[in-house]
Design an enzyme around this catalytic site. Structure first.
Site, PDB file in Angstrom:
ATOM      1  N   HIS A 321       0.903  -1.278  -0.249  1.00 47.08           N
ATOM      2  CA  HIS A 321       0.008   0.075  -0.052  1.00 47.08           C
ATOM      3  C   HIS A 321       1.019   1.246  -0.150  1.00 47.08           C
ATOM      4  O   HIS A 321       0.630   2.193  -0.681  1.00 47.08           O
ATOM      5  CB  HIS A 321      -0.877   0.111   1.160  1.00 47.08           C
ATOM      6  CG  HIS A 321      -1.537   1.147   1.516  1.00 47.08           C
ATOM      7  ND1 HIS A 321      -2.731   1.569   1.147  1.00 47.08           N
ATOM      8  CD2 HIS A 321      -1.205   2.398   2.042  1.00 47.08           C
ATOM      9  CE1 HIS A 321      -3.122   3.093   1.658  1.00 47.08           C
ATOM     10  NE2 HIS A 321      -1.997   3.487   2.188  1.00 47.08           N
ATOM     11  N   GLU A 322       1.930   1.330   0.806  1.00 49.82           N
ATOM     12  CA  GLU A 322       2.687   2.345   0.782  1.00 49.82           C
ATOM     13  C   GLU A 322       3.378   2.722  -0.279  1.00 49.82           C
ATOM     14  O   GLU A 322       3.768   3.692  -0.942  1.00 49.82           O
ATOM     15  CB  GLU A 322       3.778   2.247   1.907  1.00 49.82           C
ATOM     16  CG  GLU A 322       3.397   2.256   3.632  1.00 49.82           C
ATOM     17  CD  GLU A 322       2.558   3.471   3.638  1.00 49.82           C
ATOM     18  OE1 GLU A 322       2.762   4.509   3.315  1.00 49.82           O
ATOM     19  OE2 GLU A 322       1.390   3.457   4.395  1.00 49.82           O
ATOM     20  N   HIS A 325       1.387   4.443  -2.916  1.00 52.44           N
ATOM     21  CA  HIS A 325       1.655   5.880  -2.853  1.00 52.44           C
ATOM     22  C   HIS A 325       2.585   6.447  -3.685  1.00 52.44           C
ATOM     23  O   HIS A 325       2.660   7.470  -4.333  1.00 52.44           O
ATOM     24  CB  HIS A 325       2.107   6.419  -1.214  1.00 52.44           C
ATOM     25  CG  HIS A 325       0.593   6.306  -0.528  1.00 52.44           C
ATOM     26  ND1 HIS A 325      -0.516   7.032  -0.820  1.00 52.44           N
ATOM     27  CD2 HIS A 325       0.439   5.804   0.787  1.00 52.44           C
ATOM     28  CE1 HIS A 325      -1.526   6.775   0.129  1.00 52.44           C
ATOM     29  NE2 HIS A 325      -0.706   6.053   1.107  1.00 52.44           N
ATOM     30  N   GLU A 400      -5.627   7.084  -0.778  1.00 52.88           N
ATOM     31  CA  GLU A 400      -5.549   6.197  -0.058  1.00 52.88           C
ATOM     32  C   GLU A 400      -6.340   4.855  -0.753  1.00 52.88           C
ATOM     33  O   GLU A 400      -5.789   3.792  -0.748  1.00 52.88           O
ATOM     34  CB  GLU A 400      -6.137   6.347   1.414  1.00 52.88           C
ATOM     35  CG  GLU A 400      -5.621   7.173   2.359  1.00 52.88           C
ATOM     36  CD  GLU A 400      -4.013   6.775   2.497  1.00 52.88           C
ATOM     37  OE1 GLU A 400      -3.852   5.501   2.762  1.00 52.88           O
ATOM     38  OE2 GLU A 400      -2.975   7.699   2.756  1.00 52.88           O
TER      39      GLU A 400
HETATM   40 ZN    ZN Z   1      -1.861   5.461   2.838  1.00 52.42          ZN
END
Ligand code: ZN
Length: 458
Positions: A321-322, A325, A400
């Site tokens: 997930h990071e 980004h 997100e």
């Molecule tokens: Zn995040």
């Protein structure tokens, strides 16, 4: 009372009432919600649910208290003309301490502005200290999150204060210099300068963070291998993986990626890794029969606490997930949005900074210091800042979802879901939210929203 001043006061009270109303709506949810939503029923036990309710209620009550205190403080600062008072006080300090006499030069303005920044920062830190101590040592303590000792807390505060002053002093000096010497288009130079400052701060984020917390390179092991494989797989320019000793501070857990270009680093809180022990602590305190291994596959059931943190699969999902980004350039998009705002604010400032009515409304009759002009402008632009904050929250929430979708595309949806639930449990997040409160306050979608989005079939 001048209309500038009464306007600023009215606006700040209107926003305070609005914010408090939103908090109250969420407070009602904490008090009234008796049942977990169906998708979490078998995942969060009643005990944890009740604990998260108690923690959330405590926090929101403290928010009401600190909110009204802050609001009264800022009203008093304006009504009793404390800003010109502190400006004059810094002049006298320079006079008495250093024997300098005021002159109309830029050097003097810079010097006095730095003393003013120092004095007002000390004052505001001291005034806010009781609330900060209460929040850490009463509220966080009561719910088992605070890990700071009084000495750590005091040292940490001092370090934060010093570092922020050391960083802001040259920036303040340069801003004044540019405004005074930049000619009619100074706001463009100012904007360029701030752009460089923001880039530098982003670039050296790791070095600055290392002043406050202990960063240990994640030792070789299964977890490290898997993270490196993930980075290589998606061409993430990973330079190092660190474990930050967040547990000295609080048992809240997290992970993030930082840095720029080829200097990207992944930072994992030790509290995120199930059963993690700092290898240095192990070698200090225990015999060598346990291999120094940070991979959390070591099964240490010694601790009496309920085991916290995530397993390797879940950590990989969180890091994916990071990396999402990074893949979607979210940092640069946030920066671009912020830069647009700076440009607009500086352009407005260039029109206003010489307006005597603005300064006299707040008690500055003879001088028009640059730094004061900025402070006043930010008060006047409070509605704009509110709007900008709201857009930024919307942006961040959509990012997100994008990062979650990225992790999902790479096959980590299920593990990300269990990780999110575990993190929510470990951090005692209350899993139900008032929609209006959430719309205005949450930089991340709520747990339920994220789980639903991850469940959706494309
Ligand atoms: Zn995040």
């Amino acid at each position: 009372m001048h209309y500038y001043l009464s306007g600023v006061l009215t606006i700040s009270w209107v926003f305070w009432i609005w914010g408090t109303y939103l908090d109250y709506r969420q407070y009602r949810v904490y008090v009234r919600t008796k049942k977990l939503p169906s998708e979490l029923e078998d995942k969060i036990d009643v005990d944890t649910f009740e604990k998260s309710r108690a923690y959330s209620i405590d926090k929101v009550r403290f928010g009401f208290l600190s909110g009204i205190i802050g609001q009264i403080q800022s009203t008093l600062v304006l009504c009793f003309f404390l800003i010109p008072y502190f400006w004059e006080l810094s002049n006298q300090l320079m006079n008495k301490t250093f024997g300098f006499t005021k002159s109309g030069t830029i050097e003097w303005e810079i010097f006095q502005s730095l003393v003013f920044t120092f004095v007002t920062s000390v004052a505001s830190t001291l005034v806010n200290l009781p609330l900060s101590i209460y929040s850490t040592f009463v509220i966080e303590q009561r719910h088992g999150f605070n890990k700071q000792t009084a000495a750590f807390y005091a040292w940490d505060k001092l370090k934060k204060f010093s570092v922020s002053f050391i960083i802001s002093a040259p920036v303040v000096a340069a801003i004044i210099y540019i405004v005074r010497n930049g000619g009619p288009y100074f706001f463009l130079y100012l904007w360029l300068f701030c752009f460089v400052v923001v880039l530098l701060l982003t670039f050296f984020h790791g070095e600055i963070a290392a002043i406050f917390d202990k960063f240990t390179s994640l030792p070789a092991g299964q977890l490290r291998d898997r993270i490196e494989a993930l980075a290589q797989d998606v061409k993430f320019p990973l330079s190092n993986i660190f474990v930050v000793e967040g547990s000295k501070r609080s048992s809240h857990s997290n992970a993030y990626q930082s840095g720029m270009f080829t200097k990207k680093r992944i930072v994992i809180y030790d509290t995120l890794i199930e059963g993690y022990h700092n290898p240095e602590d192990i070698s200090e305190s225990e015999s060598t029969d346990r291999n120094v291994s940070a991979s959390n596959d070591c099964k240490q059931e010694k601790s009496t606490e309920k085991s916290k943190g995530c397993n390797n699969d879940e950590i990989i999902a969180v890091l994916c997930h990071e990396i999402g980004h990074w893949y979607h350039s979210h940092l640069f998009k946030h920066l671009a949005f912020a830069e647009m705002n700076y440009l607009l604010i500086f352009a407005i400032f260039s029109k206003l900074y010489n307006d005597p009515t603005l300064y006299s409304a707040f008690g500055f009759y003879e001088e028009r210091p640059v730094i004061i002009g900025f402070a006043l402008l930010m008060m006047i632009l409070a509605p704009y800042a509110e709007l900008q904050g709201f857009i930024s929250t919307l942006l961040s929430r959509s990012f997100e979802y994008q990062a979650d979708a990225y992790a999902k595309r790479r096959g980590h949806a299920e593990k990300l879901k269990t990780a999110l639930i575990k993190l929510n449990i470990d951090n005692l997040g209350f899993p139900i939210h008032d929609d209006l409160y959430s719309t205005f306050n949450h930089s991340h979608p709520t747990l339920i929203q994220r789980l639903r989005a991850l469940d959706k079939t494309d």
